[in-house]
Structures are given as C-alpha cells and as structure tokens.
Design a protein around this motif. Structure first.
Motif, PDB file in Angstrom:
ATOM      1  N   GLU A  96      -8.332  -1.331   6.785  1.00  0.00           N
ATOM      2  CA  GLU A  96      -8.851  -2.417   6.098  1.00  0.00           C
ATOM      3  C   GLU A  96      -8.186  -3.454   5.746  1.00  0.00           C
ATOM      4  O   GLU A  96      -8.326  -4.772   5.870  1.00  0.00           O
ATOM      5  N   LEU A  97      -6.794  -3.372   5.344  1.00  0.00           N
ATOM      6  CA  LEU A  97      -5.609  -4.339   4.923  1.00  0.00           C
ATOM      7  C   LEU A  97      -5.418  -5.187   6.108  1.00  0.00           C
ATOM      8  O   LEU A  97      -4.994  -6.351   5.677  1.00  0.00           O
ATOM      9  N   SER A  98      -5.332  -4.616   7.318  1.00  0.00           N
ATOM     10  CA  SER A  98      -4.786  -5.363   8.454  1.00  0.00           C
ATOM     11  C   SER A  98      -5.679  -6.398   8.894  1.00  0.00           C
ATOM     12  O   SER A  98      -5.302  -7.491   9.629  1.00  0.00           O
ATOM     13  N   LYS A  99      -7.062  -6.535   8.504  1.00  0.00           N
ATOM     14  CA  LYS A  99      -7.886  -7.618   8.690  1.00  0.00           C
ATOM     15  C   LYS A  99      -7.616  -8.810   7.915  1.00  0.00           C
ATOM     16  O   LYS A  99      -8.122  -9.940   7.932  1.00  0.00           O
ATOM     17  N   GLU A 100      -7.260  -8.764   6.741  1.00  0.00           N
ATOM     18  CA  GLU A 100      -7.086  -9.580   5.443  1.00  0.00           C
ATOM     19  C   GLU A 100      -5.361  -9.964   5.148  1.00  0.00           C
ATOM     20  O   GLU A 100      -5.144 -11.206   5.006  1.00  0.00           O
ATOM     21  N   TYR A 101      -4.581  -9.238   5.517  1.00  0.00           N
ATOM     22  CA  TYR A 101      -3.132  -9.557   5.254  1.00  0.00           C
ATOM     23  C   TYR A 101      -2.522  -9.563   6.255  1.00  0.00           C
ATOM     24  O   TYR A 101      -2.326  -8.985   7.396  1.00  0.00           O
ATOM     25  N   SER A 102      -1.413 -10.591   6.338  1.00  0.00           N
ATOM     26  CA  SER A 102      -0.397 -10.722   7.547  1.00  0.00           C
ATOM     27  C   SER A 102       0.860  -9.766   7.122  1.00  0.00           C
ATOM     28  O   SER A 102       1.739  -9.556   8.176  1.00  0.00           O
ATOM     29  N   ILE A 103       1.213  -9.390   5.991  1.00  0.00           N
ATOM     30  CA  ILE A 103       2.390  -8.636   5.741  1.00  0.00           C
ATOM     31  C   ILE A 103       1.717  -7.332   5.041  1.00  0.00           C
ATOM     32  O   ILE A 103       1.220  -7.523   3.764  1.00  0.00           O
ATOM     33  N   ILE A 104       1.929  -6.241   5.076  1.00  0.00           N
ATOM     34  CA  ILE A 104       1.693  -5.004   4.791  1.00  0.00           C
ATOM     35  C   ILE A 104       2.928  -4.104   4.353  1.00  0.00           C
ATOM     36  O   ILE A 104       3.549  -3.547   5.592  1.00  0.00           O
ATOM     37  N   ILE A 105       3.285  -3.703   3.129  1.00  0.00           N
ATOM     38  CA  ILE A 105       4.356  -2.781   2.938  1.00  0.00           C
ATOM     39  C   ILE A 105       4.067  -1.596   2.405  1.00  0.00           C
ATOM     40  O   ILE A 105       3.014  -1.353   1.884  1.00  0.00           O
ATOM     41  N   THR A 106       4.583  -0.640   3.277  1.00  0.00           N
ATOM     42  CA  THR A 106       4.136   0.829   2.894  1.00  0.00           C
ATOM     43  C   THR A 106       5.358   1.688   2.766  1.00  0.00           C
ATOM     44  O   THR A 106       6.508   1.185   3.194  1.00  0.00           O
ATOM     45  N   THR A 107       5.072   2.894   2.619  1.00  0.00           N
ATOM     46  CA  THR A 107       6.224   3.655   2.926  1.00  0.00           C
ATOM     47  C   THR A 107       6.428   4.311   3.934  1.00  0.00           C
ATOM     48  O   THR A 107       5.560   4.523   4.680  1.00  0.00           O
ATOM     49  N   GLU A 108       7.632   4.954   4.205  1.00  0.00           N
ATOM     50  CA  GLU A 108       7.874   5.823   5.441  1.00  0.00           C
ATOM     51  C   GLU A 108       7.103   6.943   5.728  1.00  0.00           C
ATOM     52  O   GLU A 108       6.799   7.217   6.805  1.00  0.00           O
ATOM     53  N   MET A 144       0.941  -1.133  -0.085  1.00  0.00           N
ATOM     54  CA  MET A 144      -0.094   0.089   0.002  1.00  0.00           C
ATOM     55  C   MET A 144       1.005   1.106  -0.109  1.00  0.00           C
ATOM     56  O   MET A 144       1.603   1.499   1.044  1.00  0.00           O
ATOM     57  N   ALA A 145       0.763   1.835  -1.303  1.00  0.00           N
ATOM     58  CA  ALA A 145       2.016   2.874  -1.253  1.00  0.00           C
ATOM     59  C   ALA A 145       1.429   4.030  -2.470  1.00  0.00           C
ATOM     60  O   ALA A 145       0.237   3.719  -3.022  1.00  0.00           O
ATOM     61  N   ASP A 146       2.397   4.726  -2.762  1.00  0.00           N
ATOM     62  CA  ASP A 146       2.179   5.676  -4.069  1.00  0.00           C
ATOM     63  C   ASP A 146       2.037   4.592  -5.108  1.00  0.00           C
ATOM     64  O   ASP A 146       2.686   3.709  -5.037  1.00  0.00           O
ATOM     65  N   PRO A 147       1.412   5.091  -6.233  1.00  0.00           N
ATOM     66  CA  PRO A 147       1.261   4.217  -7.505  1.00  0.00           C
ATOM     67  C   PRO A 147       2.560   3.879  -8.217  1.00  0.00           C
ATOM     68  O   PRO A 147       2.817   2.651  -8.758  1.00  0.00           O
ATOM     69  N   ASP A 148       4.010   4.532  -8.222  1.00  0.00           N
ATOM     70  CA  ASP A 148       5.114   4.107  -8.382  1.00  0.00           C
ATOM     71  C   ASP A 148       5.557   3.250  -7.744  1.00  0.00           C
ATOM     72  O   ASP A 148       6.138   2.134  -8.267  1.00  0.00           O
ATOM     73  N   THR A 149       5.421   3.211  -6.423  1.00  0.00           N
ATOM     74  CA  THR A 149       6.125   2.032  -5.425  1.00  0.00           C
ATOM     75  C   THR A 149       5.246   0.935  -5.628  1.00  0.00           C
ATOM     76  O   THR A 149       5.981  -0.422  -5.751  1.00  0.00           O
ATOM     77  N   ILE A 182       3.764  -4.764   9.798  1.00  0.00           N
ATOM     78  CA  ILE A 182       3.838  -3.542   8.738  1.00  0.00           C
ATOM     79  C   ILE A 182       5.127  -3.239   8.607  1.00  0.00           C
ATOM     80  O   ILE A 182       5.974  -2.676   9.438  1.00  0.00           O
ATOM     81  N   ILE A 183       5.776  -3.282   7.207  1.00  0.00           N
ATOM     82  CA  ILE A 183       6.783  -2.696   7.051  1.00  0.00           C
ATOM     83  C   ILE A 183       7.206  -1.481   6.244  1.00  0.00           C
ATOM     84  O   ILE A 183       6.437  -1.528   5.262  1.00  0.00           O
ATOM     85  N   GLU A 184       7.872  -0.539   6.717  1.00  0.00           N
ATOM     86  CA  GLU A 184       7.999   0.672   6.185  1.00  0.00           C
ATOM     87  C   GLU A 184       9.261   0.614   5.176  1.00  0.00           C
ATOM     88  O   GLU A 184      10.388   0.322   5.799  1.00  0.00           O
ATOM     89  N   ILE A 185       9.153   1.230   4.056  1.00  0.00           N
ATOM     90  CA  ILE A 185      10.338   1.277   3.215  1.00  0.00           C
ATOM     91  C   ILE A 185      10.346   2.741   2.712  1.00  0.00           C
ATOM     92  O   ILE A 185       9.458   3.518   2.619  1.00  0.00           O
ATOM     93  N   PRO A 186      11.748   3.095   2.010  1.00  0.00           N
ATOM     94  CA  PRO A 186      11.676   4.540   1.633  1.00  0.00           C
ATOM     95  C   PRO A 186      10.889   4.528   0.129  1.00  0.00           C
ATOM     96  O   PRO A 186      10.578   3.727  -0.530  1.00  0.00           O
ATOM     97  N   ASP A 187      10.411   5.773  -0.081  1.00  0.00           N
ATOM     98  CA  ASP A 187       9.858   5.827  -1.622  1.00  0.00           C
ATOM     99  C   ASP A 187      10.610   6.218  -2.563  1.00  0.00           C
ATOM    100  O   ASP A 187      11.801   6.232  -2.199  1.00  0.00           O
ATOM    101  N   LYS A 188      10.128   6.702  -3.643  1.00  0.00           N
ATOM    102  CA  LYS A 188      11.073   6.999  -4.783  1.00  0.00           C
ATOM    103  C   LYS A 188      12.055   8.143  -4.612  1.00  0.00           C
ATOM    104  O   LYS A 188      12.915   8.477  -4.744  1.00  0.00           O
ATOM    105  N   GLU A 189      11.575   8.954  -3.403  1.00  0.00           N
ATOM    106  CA  GLU A 189      12.235  10.036  -3.061  1.00  0.00           C
ATOM    107  C   GLU A 189      13.427   9.882  -1.674  1.00  0.00           C
ATOM    108  O   GLU A 189      14.317  10.711  -1.642  1.00  0.00           O
ATOM    109  N   GLY A 190      13.464   8.718  -1.512  1.00  0.00           N
ATOM    110  CA  GLY A 190      14.494   8.451  -0.626  1.00  0.00           C
ATOM    111  C   GLY A 190      13.968   8.153   0.884  1.00  0.00           C
ATOM    112  O   GLY A 190      13.074   8.365   1.160  1.00  0.00           O
ATOM    113  N   SER A 191      15.132   7.969   1.901  1.00  0.00           N
ATOM    114  CA  SER A 191      14.671   7.553   3.073  1.00  0.00           C
ATOM    115  C   SER A 191      14.469   8.869   3.929  1.00  0.00           C
ATOM    116  O   SER A 191      14.754   9.967   3.463  1.00  0.00           O
ATOM    117  N   VAL A 192      13.487   8.737   4.821  1.00  0.00           N
ATOM    118  CA  VAL A 192      13.221   9.773   5.868  1.00  0.00           C
ATOM    119  C   VAL A 192      14.109   9.883   7.138  1.00  0.00           C
ATOM    120  O   VAL A 192      14.365   8.830   7.587  1.00  0.00           O
TER     121      VAL A 192
END
Length: 104
Positions: free
Chosen positions: A39-51, A8-13, A73-83
């Motif tokens: 909503e996703l937390s009820k169905e998915y065991s791993i959710i990847i999202t942006t920082e 669950m993130a921006d369209p490019d990610t 819930i795993i947070e990753i950098p988006d296309k602009e880099g880490s926070v």
C-alpha cells in the motif's frame, strides 16, 4: 509518486522517527506488514522499515525494487539490534542505485 518518506515498523521505532521529524509513521504488527508495504509503495518514494520486516517480506521488497527505482526501501535495525545476514541490504541498495559496489 511524490517524494514523501514513510516509516513502517514496530510502534517504538515509528515513535522514534516521528520524534525526529518524520511525519508519516505507520506502526504495524509483523503479520500485516506485507500488505501495508504494498500500500505504501504506491504513495511514498522512501519507506523505512526494520530488518525483521525486511527478512519476513523479502519477496515483496525484491519485487518492488526490481520493477522500479522507487520506492527505495531502507531496512534498519530495530530496538533489539541488527540481524546477522550474509549480505547487507544497504550495500545492495547503493550498488543498485549508483552502480558502485562498496568494499570494506
């Protein structure tokens, strides 16, 4: 809860992860991400999202994480880099899941 993975993130990610084989991708605007995360937390065991989404909806993520080990819930950098942060969410996740604190 099944062992499904969602991004669950921006369209490019989301597109990048779907090209890499993740089947369930949900492009969201920042304003709607909190509701989608619940909503996703009820169905998915791993959710990847942006920082950025993680920082904006920290209260929801902490509530979900404190109630149960899943979803992870795993947070990753988006296309602009880490926070820049004082604490690393991945490090905190590892400490919570396996009970060991990683040191540099």
């Amino acid at each position: 809860m099944s062992s499904k993975i969602a991004v669950m993130a921006d369209p490019d990610t989301v597109t990048g992860f779907m090209l890499g084989g993740i089947k369930d991708g949900f492009p969201v605007e920042l304003a709607e991400a909190g509701d989608k995360l619940k909503e996703l937390s009820k169905e998915y065991s791993i959710i990847i999202t942006t920082e950025k989404i993680g920082d904006e909806f920290r209260d929801i993520i902490e509530k979900l994480s404190s109630e149960s080990a899943l979803p992870m819930i795993i947070e990753i950098p988006d296309k602009e880099g880490s926070v820049e942060r004082e604490s690393d969410p991945i490090r905190e996740l590892i400490k919570r899941v396996i009970g060991v604190e990683m040191v540099e």
